[in-house]
Design a protein around this motif. Structure first.
Motif, PDB file in Angstrom:
ATOM      1  N   MET A   7      20.426  47.611  44.885  1.00  0.00           N
ATOM      2  CA  MET A   7      21.696  48.243  44.532  1.00  0.00           C
ATOM      3  C   MET A   7      21.425  49.362  43.529  1.00  0.00           C
ATOM      4  O   MET A   7      20.802  49.142  42.488  1.00  0.00           O
ATOM      5  CB  MET A   7      22.639  47.201  43.921  1.00  0.00           C
ATOM      6  CG  MET A   7      24.025  47.722  43.629  1.00  0.00           C
ATOM      7  SD  MET A   7      25.135  46.359  43.170  1.00  0.00           S
ATOM      8  CE  MET A   7      26.653  47.286  42.972  1.00  0.00           C
ATOM      9  N   GLN A   8      21.871  50.579  43.845  1.00  0.00           N
ATOM     10  CA  GLN A   8      21.610  51.718  42.984  1.00  0.00           C
ATOM     11  C   GLN A   8      22.440  51.630  41.695  1.00  0.00           C
ATOM     12  O   GLN A   8      23.562  51.132  41.691  1.00  0.00           O
ATOM     13  CB  GLN A   8      21.935  53.022  43.707  1.00  0.00           C
ATOM     14  CG  GLN A   8      20.951  53.366  44.812  1.00  0.00           C
ATOM     15  CD  GLN A   8      19.531  53.518  44.313  1.00  0.00           C
ATOM     16  OE1 GLN A   8      18.682  52.684  44.598  1.00  0.00           O
ATOM     17  NE2 GLN A   8      19.271  54.567  43.548  1.00  0.00           N
ATOM     18  N   ILE A   9      21.846  52.127  40.616  1.00  0.00           N
ATOM     19  CA  ILE A   9      22.507  52.121  39.313  1.00  0.00           C
ATOM     20  C   ILE A   9      23.173  53.470  39.093  1.00  0.00           C
ATOM     21  O   ILE A   9      22.524  54.525  39.217  1.00  0.00           O
ATOM     22  CB  ILE A   9      21.493  51.825  38.193  1.00  0.00           C
ATOM     23  CG1 ILE A   9      21.004  50.377  38.300  1.00  0.00           C
ATOM     24  CG2 ILE A   9      22.106  52.086  36.814  1.00  0.00           C
ATOM     25  CD1 ILE A   9      19.929  50.009  37.300  1.00  0.00           C
ATOM     26  N   TYR A  10      24.464  53.450  38.792  1.00  0.00           N
ATOM     27  CA  TYR A  10      25.199  54.674  38.465  1.00  0.00           C
ATOM     28  C   TYR A  10      24.869  55.011  37.022  1.00  0.00           C
ATOM     29  O   TYR A  10      25.246  54.303  36.093  1.00  0.00           O
ATOM     30  CB  TYR A  10      26.690  54.450  38.645  1.00  0.00           C
ATOM     31  CG  TYR A  10      27.546  55.552  38.056  1.00  0.00           C
ATOM     32  CD1 TYR A  10      27.657  56.785  38.699  1.00  0.00           C
ATOM     33  CD2 TYR A  10      28.231  55.370  36.850  1.00  0.00           C
ATOM     34  CE1 TYR A  10      28.426  57.794  38.156  1.00  0.00           C
ATOM     35  CE2 TYR A  10      29.002  56.380  36.303  1.00  0.00           C
ATOM     36  CZ  TYR A  10      29.102  57.587  36.958  1.00  0.00           C
ATOM     37  OH  TYR A  10      29.855  58.595  36.420  1.00  0.00           O
ATOM     38  N   GLY A  28      15.464  53.515  41.036  1.00  0.00           N
ATOM     39  CA  GLY A  28      16.778  53.864  40.510  1.00  0.00           C
ATOM     40  C   GLY A  28      17.806  52.769  40.701  1.00  0.00           C
ATOM     41  O   GLY A  28      18.999  52.981  40.492  1.00  0.00           O
ATOM     42  N   GLY A  29      17.337  51.583  41.098  1.00  0.00           N
ATOM     43  CA  GLY A  29      18.248  50.471  41.318  1.00  0.00           C
ATOM     44  C   GLY A  29      17.529  49.152  41.183  1.00  0.00           C
ATOM     45  O   GLY A  29      16.357  49.081  40.813  1.00  0.00           O
ATOM     46  N   LEU A  30      18.255  48.070  41.501  1.00  0.00           N
ATOM     47  CA  LEU A  30      17.708  46.723  41.386  1.00  0.00           C
ATOM     48  C   LEU A  30      18.147  45.919  42.605  1.00  0.00           C
ATOM     49  O   LEU A  30      19.301  45.998  43.033  1.00  0.00           O
ATOM     50  CB  LEU A  30      18.218  46.055  40.106  1.00  0.00           C
ATOM     51  CG  LEU A  30      17.691  44.647  39.796  1.00  0.00           C
ATOM     52  CD1 LEU A  30      16.190  44.678  39.522  1.00  0.00           C
ATOM     53  CD2 LEU A  30      18.434  44.051  38.593  1.00  0.00           C
ATOM     54  N   THR A  31      17.211  45.150  43.150  1.00  0.00           N
ATOM     55  CA  THR A  31      17.561  44.260  44.252  1.00  0.00           C
ATOM     56  C   THR A  31      18.480  43.167  43.730  1.00  0.00           C
ATOM     57  O   THR A  31      18.106  42.392  42.850  1.00  0.00           O
ATOM     58  CB  THR A  31      16.302  43.635  44.860  1.00  0.00           C
ATOM     59  OG1 THR A  31      15.439  44.688  45.325  1.00  0.00           O
ATOM     60  CG2 THR A  31      16.662  42.720  46.023  1.00  0.00           C
ATOM     61  N   VAL A  32      19.676  43.127  44.262  1.00  0.00           N
ATOM     62  CA  VAL A  32      20.688  42.174  43.804  1.00  0.00           C
ATOM     63  C   VAL A  32      21.112  41.320  44.990  1.00  0.00           C
ATOM     64  O   VAL A  32      21.584  41.854  45.998  1.00  0.00           O
ATOM     65  CB  VAL A  32      21.903  42.910  43.201  1.00  0.00           C
ATOM     66  CG1 VAL A  32      23.004  41.924  42.830  1.00  0.00           C
ATOM     67  CG2 VAL A  32      21.488  43.720  41.975  1.00  0.00           C
TER      68      VAL A  32
END
Length: 534
Positions: free
Chosen positions: A1-4, A326-330
């Motif tokens: 999931m990309q981080i804004y 730029g994100g984290l596996t959620v």
């Protein structure tokens, strides 16, 4: 999931920690692939070992300016626009060299500060207008802050400024003054950040306070690890914040310590650490910051995340993934969290209406339980609901008042005593009862789910019939308990009796279907529009 991430550290979302900023801690930040420290002068000054380490290793600084807010005196009384002697409360022993203050945008020069007043005041200086101001406002001295910002603003290590670490009282005027002063001196894109850790703190948030929030709700509490607390309270806080400032970004502050005073000695596990970070990303966090870096081996009073090799390794893996992608596996949201969700997953600009929320209540109290009968102590509103009646309460004769759900969640703020000296009326709120009532109108007889929270004991009646009860001391959580009840077609009078044993108290209620959705055709009175501003 990309981080804004509208504010980045060299193109990467902020990944940092609170801490002392020592060289040993900074080395641990580097090991964990962090890029941000909530720090002070030593970390922005390139002539210090700490400053050079930050510069060489790409660690930026969210610079503490909270000392320009905490410890400042408050207005002891409301003042008009013409007063030249301004009464003060909580005056510190140390005096500032500057003789210029700012209150709600008005600048005031004074000749002297005594132990109880500003004397010889010249009102509305520097192009501002003299105005009346209410009791309890925290004062702000702009000149010392402007001088400090001027000293650090050009450091290549500077990332932004930290102006609030939870709520010290009525500080929104000072925070807005601080924000204006920072932006006057520093015209670069360094974000102003403010920390919020509870429902009461939101009173010090609004337009012109900050560019980014830091939100912290720690899940390791007296009862153990409560994962749902973080995501649930974050959504509620953001709902209120983004009504005032749509799209305000936030950094999620996760708990990486244990054994500190007020918390049990329950180790935070790597899995729990990851869960907190995943939940913040799922709620749209623009960055992640740990609380806190500490080490008993280096003389600190407790151990933080950096004292555990397994925590450091988990944080390194997570931060490496965020840096690379730029994100984290959620993973998919667990059902127990999904059932509590009131806002969309990810970043959103404006809040959706909270399903089934009782947004306002008629409230009366506090009534003193002299014999300590707790919920068995009965007072007049329990025998008859008369919204026009006046009752003898612990605060003298009072009538029913309409308060928002926010105020009811933290009743100390509206049923307490002196906002300047809260410690003096804490005793008054021990062993007291309040009553809350609202009217729920239904188009038909139907079964509903009541989602209730209380601090402490409480009973809920519908049309005189008890439908839910909690006995015992506890802190409040949203949707703590559920009760399935049948409401009648037409008018249903809800009456809640709330008992406070000590410290904070409050209540919340949502009326939903089984899936947590609002029920078509059901209306609730009073509504938020009926609340009279303080």
């Amino acid at each position: 999931m990309q981080i804004y991430a509208p504010f980045t550290v060299d193109g990467v979302p902020p990944l940092g920690t609170y801490g002392t900023g020592s060289l040993a801690e900074l080395a641990e930040l580097k090991e964990c692939r962090m890029n941000l420290i909530l720090g002070a002068h030593a970390q922005v000054d390139l002539s210090t070992p700490e400053g050079r380490f930050c510069r060489e290793n790409g660690i930026k600084v969210m610079y503490h300016l909270t000392q320009h807010l905490y410890g400042n005196p408050q207005l002891a009384e409301a003042i008009d626009a013409a007063q030249t002697t301004i009464p003060l409360a909580r005056v510190p022993q140390a005096r500032r060299d500057s003789h210029l203050i700012e209150i709600e945008g008005e600048r005031i020069r004074y000749r002297e500060m005594t132990d109880s007043a500003l004397v010889g005041c010249e009102r509305g200086v520097d192009g501002t207008a003299a105005a009346p101001h209410h009791r309890g406002i925290i004062l702000f001295w702009p000149e010392p802050l402007e001088a400090e910002v001027a000293r650090v603003k050009d450091s290549p290590n500077l990332w932004g400024y930290y102006v609030l670490d939870d709520s010290p009282g009525d500080s929104i005027s000072a925070l807005r003054g601080m924000y204006r002063a920072i932006k006057r001196v520093d015209t670069a894109a360094h974000p102003v950040c403010a920390g919020y850790g509870g429902a009461a703190a939101i009173h010090n948030f609004g337009p012109g306070v900050c560019d980014m929030m830091l939100i912290y709700f720690y899940p390791c509490m007296e009862g153990g690890y409560v994962r749902s607390f973080v995501t649930q309270e974050t959504q509620w806080l953001l709902s209120r914040a983004r009504e005032r400032v749509p799209g305000i970004p936030f950094i999620g502050v996760y708990q990486g310590f244990w054994g500190i005073a007020g918390y049990p000695d329950i180790p935070v596990t790597p899995h729990q650490l990851r869960e907190q970070m995943e939940d913040f990303v799922r709620d749209g966090a623009a960055g992640l910051v740990a609380f806190t870096a500490r080490s008993k081996a280096r003389g600190d009073s407790f151990d933080g995340w950096n004292a555990r090799a397994d925590l450091r390794e988990e944080m390194r893996r997570i931060n490496d993934e965020i840096r690379a992608t730029g994100g984290l596996t959620v993973p998919p949201e667990p059902p127990e969290l999904a059932s509590l969700r009131i806002q969309p997953v990810g970043f959103w600009e404006r809040p959706l209406p909270i399903p089934g929320l009782v947004t306002a209540w008629h409230v009366i109290g506090p009534f003193k339980d002299v014999e300590k009968k707790m919920l068995e102590a009965a007072f007049p509103p329990e025998r008859e609901i008369n919204l026009d009646a006046t009752y003898d309460t612990a605060k003298g004769p009072l009538r029913w008042q309409v308060f928002s759900h926010e105020d009811v969640y933290q009743l100390n703020g509206v049923l307490g005593g002196d906002p300047i000296y809260p410690e003096e009326w804490q005793q008054e709120l021990m062993n007291v009862t309040a009553y809350l009532t609202c009217t729920v109108t239904s188009p038909r007889e139907q079964e509903v789910v009541l989602r209730v929270g209380s601090d402490d004991d409480a009973i809920l009646w519908i049309n005189g019939r008890e439908v839910w009860r909690h006995d015992g001391e506890r802190g409040i959580l949203r949707d703590q308990d559920t009760a399935r009840v049948t409401i009648a077609k037409g008018r249903n009078v809800f009456l809640m009796k709330l008992y406070n044993r000590r410290d904070m108290w409050g209540a919340s209620l949502r009326i939903t279907d089984e899936a947590g959705r609002a029920i078509d055709g059901v209306t609730i009175s009073p509504a938020s529009a009926d609340v009279i501003p303080a």
